[in-house]
Design an enzyme around this catalytic site. Structure first.
Site, PDB file in Angstrom:
ATOM      1  N   PRO A 155       9.041  -6.896   2.907  1.00  0.00           N
ATOM      2  CA  PRO A 155       8.741  -6.488   1.546  1.00  0.00           C
ATOM      3  C   PRO A 155       7.248  -6.317   1.324  1.00  0.00           C
ATOM      4  CG  PRO A 155       9.889  -8.615   1.684  1.00  0.00           C
ATOM      5  CD  PRO A 155       9.298  -8.319   2.998  1.00  0.00           C
ATOM      6  N   GLU A 156       6.906  -5.187   0.756  1.00  0.00           N
ATOM      7  CA  GLU A 156       5.527  -4.915   0.365  1.00  0.00           C
ATOM      8  C   GLU A 156       5.491  -4.848  -1.160  1.00  0.00           C
ATOM      9  OE1 GLU A 156       3.909  -1.653   2.668  1.00  0.00           O
ATOM     10  OE2 GLU A 156       5.349  -1.989   4.272  1.00  0.00           O
TER      11      GLU A 156
END
Length: 280
Positions: free
Chosen positions: A2-3
């Site tokens: 996840p960014e």
DNA sequence: AAACAAACCTGTGCGC
DNA sequence: TGCGCACAGGTTTGTT
């Protein structure tokens, strides 16, 4: 995994479903998830509190508590936060479960196969000691906003490769390996270029691409890759992977110029995909 | 200052 | 089918 866009999507889900709910009970099944403090610290810090708000800085997810403390969740590579029904069958690697009040009651699961993720309750007045990385984080392009001039100032005098600079959370917070490559492709800038070498028009393009890529990715609910590791709190995937132009597309024709193939290389130990024709 | 490697873990996909 | 290896959205630490 996840960014910034994925963490922001999770934040919005929590904001929608958590506010006003009280924590009735906390289960910690994996001490590594609470390694910064302890199981007792998480249980003590969450039991009986009510959620009052959420925020995000880079990839750090913050949930405000009516005790005055904050809950920090970092998903690292494989973390997921899921809202579910009480008593539902938990997926493998469910390390923390919060039992939430409300009508109907809910459970919040922290699932994390690789166990790099973490949860910690901290005192925001003592953040420099209890969560020092948070106070050292660079500017968040969405939460803080970033001007073209600010970006130019961040690049000035930095000879590191632009890809490495975009990935450095102390410089700009939230951009990870997928979005760094996508941003550089849209900017038409080679990932190998020293940050300090960017021309004025290139900085203008980079600035626009950072904001447009991240904004579009948030609107799409993030990127869910083929392993479907990333999903939002309701278990739904995002769709921005359909718009990827370079990430995981090595060997494919560049969809932008249609005249060169996407190339894969390594920068800072991270796989880097780019179009050698579009990105000079 | 900057580049690189290794470390932390588990799962998956690929070549043989 | 099975085995071993490379590699994965992140971040820190230590070494050239």
């Amino acid at each position: 995994m996840p960014e910034l866009p994925e963490v922001e999507t999770v934040r919005r889900g929590l904001d929608q479903h958590l506010i006003g709910r009280q924590v009735e009970r906390v289960e910690v099944g994996r001490l590594r998830t609470v390694r910064r403090t302890s199981a007792a610290a998480l249980i003590d810090g969450l039991s009986g509190v009510t959620f009052t708000g959420t925020s995000r800085r880079g990839k750090y997810l913050l949930v405000y508590l009516d005790s005055g403390d904050q809950l920090m969740i970092h998903l690292r590579m494989s973390g997921r936060v899921l809202l579910s029904e009480p008593g539902a069958v938990r997926p493998p690697h469910t390390h923390v479960v919060l039992h939430l009040s409300g009508e109907p009651a809910k459970e919040l699961w922290f699932v994390d196969p690789r166990t790099f993720g973490e949860m910690v309750v901290f005192d925001p007045d003592n953040v420099a000691v209890e969560l020092p990385e948070l106070s050292k984080l660079g500017i968040d392009p969405i939460t803080d906003g970033i001007s073209r001039a600010r970006l130019a100032a961040l690049l000035a005098g930095r000879g590191r490769q632009i890809k490495a600079l975009l990935l450095d959370q102390h410089v700009i917070a939230g951009i990870g390996n997928i979005y760094a490559d996508e941003i550089l492709h849209r900017s038409r800038i080679s990932p190998f270029r020293p940050g300090s070498s960017l021309t004025r028009p290139e900085i203008t393009r980079l600035h626009a691409a950072i904001l447009s890529i991240l904004t579009e990715a948030i609107e799409a609910g993030g990127s869910t890759l083929s392993d479907t590791q990333y999903v939002d709190v309701m278990g739904d995937g995002g769709s921005f992977q359909l718009d990827h132009r370079v990430y995981d597309r090595a060997g494919q024709r560049c969809a932008t110029c249609a005249k060169a193939d996407i190339v894969r290389s390594m920068i800072g130990g991270r796989s880097t995909s780019y179009c050698p024709r579009c990105q000079q």
